[in-house]
Design a protein around this motif. Sequence first.
Motif, PDB file in Angstrom:
ATOM      1  N   LEU A 123      -7.299   1.063   2.691  1.00 57.81           N
ATOM      2  CA  LEU A 123      -7.466   1.959   1.553  1.00 57.81           C
ATOM      3  C   LEU A 123      -8.579   2.973   1.810  1.00 57.81           C
ATOM      4  O   LEU A 123      -8.442   4.161   1.486  1.00 57.81           O
ATOM      5  CB  LEU A 123      -7.769   1.161   0.287  1.00 57.81           C
ATOM      6  N   LEU A 174       0.833  -1.204   0.000  1.00 57.08           N
ATOM      7  CA  LEU A 174       0.000   0.000   0.000  1.00 57.08           C
ATOM      8  C   LEU A 174       0.871   1.258   0.000  1.00 57.08           C
ATOM      9  O   LEU A 174       0.495   2.275  -0.593  1.00 57.08           O
ATOM     10  CB  LEU A 174      -0.934   0.003   1.212  1.00 57.08           C
ATOM     11  N   TRP A 218      -3.853  -7.740  -5.405  1.00 59.66           N
ATOM     12  CA  TRP A 218      -3.279  -8.666  -4.432  1.00 59.66           C
ATOM     13  C   TRP A 218      -3.505 -10.110  -4.893  1.00 59.66           C
ATOM     14  O   TRP A 218      -3.721 -11.014  -4.099  1.00 59.66           O
ATOM     15  CB  TRP A 218      -3.870  -8.408  -3.056  1.00 59.66           C
ATOM     16  N   SER A 257     -13.533  -2.814  -4.569  1.00 58.14           N
ATOM     17  CA  SER A 257     -12.757  -4.013  -4.273  1.00 58.14           C
ATOM     18  C   SER A 257     -13.389  -5.215  -4.961  1.00 58.14           C
ATOM     19  O   SER A 257     -14.598  -5.431  -4.859  1.00 58.14           O
ATOM     20  CB  SER A 257     -12.695  -4.243  -2.755  1.00 58.14           C
ATOM     21  N   GLU A 259      -9.212  -2.095  -6.126  1.00 59.41           N
ATOM     22  CA  GLU A 259      -8.486  -3.163  -5.440  1.00 59.41           C
ATOM     23  C   GLU A 259      -8.913  -4.498  -6.030  1.00 59.41           C
ATOM     24  O   GLU A 259     -10.101  -4.796  -6.114  1.00 59.41           O
ATOM     25  CB  GLU A 259      -8.780  -3.138  -3.942  1.00 59.41           C
ATOM     26  N   SER A 305      -7.087  -5.013   3.703  1.00 60.84           N
ATOM     27  CA  SER A 305      -6.425  -4.031   2.835  1.00 60.84           C
ATOM     28  C   SER A 305      -7.422  -3.005   2.312  1.00 60.84           C
ATOM     29  O   SER A 305      -7.100  -1.821   2.173  1.00 60.84           O
ATOM     30  CB  SER A 305      -5.709  -4.729   1.677  1.00 60.84           C
ATOM     31  N   GLY A 306      -8.659  -3.440   2.029  1.00 62.99           N
ATOM     32  CA  GLY A 306      -9.693  -2.506   1.588  1.00 62.99           C
ATOM     33  C   GLY A 306     -10.036  -1.488   2.660  1.00 62.99           C
ATOM     34  O   GLY A 306     -10.286  -0.314   2.366  1.00 62.99           O
TER      35      GLY A 306
END
Length: 350
Positions: free
Chosen positions: A76, A51, A134, A88, A64, A72-73
């Motif tokens: 973000l 990131l 990812w 995402s 994403e 991770s979302g």
Amino acid sequence: MNALSAPVVDVPVGPGVARAAEVVPEGHYTHHEERGVTVHRTNPVFVHRDLSSLAPGEGMRVLEIGTGSGYSGALLAELVGPSGRVVSLDIDPFLTRWANFIHRRRGVVNVRCHAVDGVAGYPAGGPYDRIGAWCAPPLLPKAWVDQAGEGCRIVATLPIARVPEVTVLAVLVVTDGRPTVEAVMGGNYIDATAAPKVDLEAPGRWVDWETRVSGHRWVSVAWRERDDWHHSGARATLERLAEPGYVESAGEVPWKPVQYWAAATGDEGLTVARLDAGMVFGHSTSGSAAAFTQDGRIIADAPDSPSLAVVRGWIEGWRAAGCPSRGDYRPVLVPAEGPDGTGWDLRLTR
């Protein structure tokens, strides 16, 4: 085109990502008490690194690819703030449904997860300022570049040869509709696939023969288009590597640097296999096979094997060149259109 970046350990975590990590509860996503532990997760050290390479900012639109646990979302969403948006994508609807639920429960409203094939992107949410993947596609998809806004950064694991697990993490920038490579680092993510993976230990593509009796063995050969329709060459390669007729010490040869060297030669004999003792990497033809093992040996079908000569040549060439590491290569994007899709292959050159 820029030279390659420093090793992974030298990539700093940005202050914005560090602050977001303090706010977003990782365990709430990866080990949610109602959903349970998700195996589709990445070590947070690498999440924070990647990131930071993506460098999202306030008000940006981010795509994403690979929802996973949703962690991770959530980072973000924190990084782009209330005026930004995160789209995402994941091929597994179980993951996207739960991530949407957990985000909503936490009051996060600027991220939305969709169960679609991420290789195709999500045009309805674009153009994007940042694209982070990812999961590893077979090449840099044209669809991502088409959905990228001017100056968009893309961070994604990309293959440097048409065999599994021979990859780098690439940082790219799109200018005037064309991608260029800014840097590459070591890294690997799960393969991007058209359906949820059942066996997370097996590659999602480029497996040319496998056996599942008394353990799971598989082989991938870069010359698959020249094999016959019943894959007799790949089958014989797996048999030769599983029961080699010759073994020697590889000496002090590091696994990854020689792998990068071999990939940079463009040799179509590149071969990767999983045997009972673990992963091997090497060379094969329809009549010979040889490979490095991770415990420092070279295995081959015979002492006079043509493939053994190639593998030895890789080591000799690598040493003669001064033992180059990843940072001594130049990344090149090559336009590609074929069975793996339309876009760009990433290759390393000297």
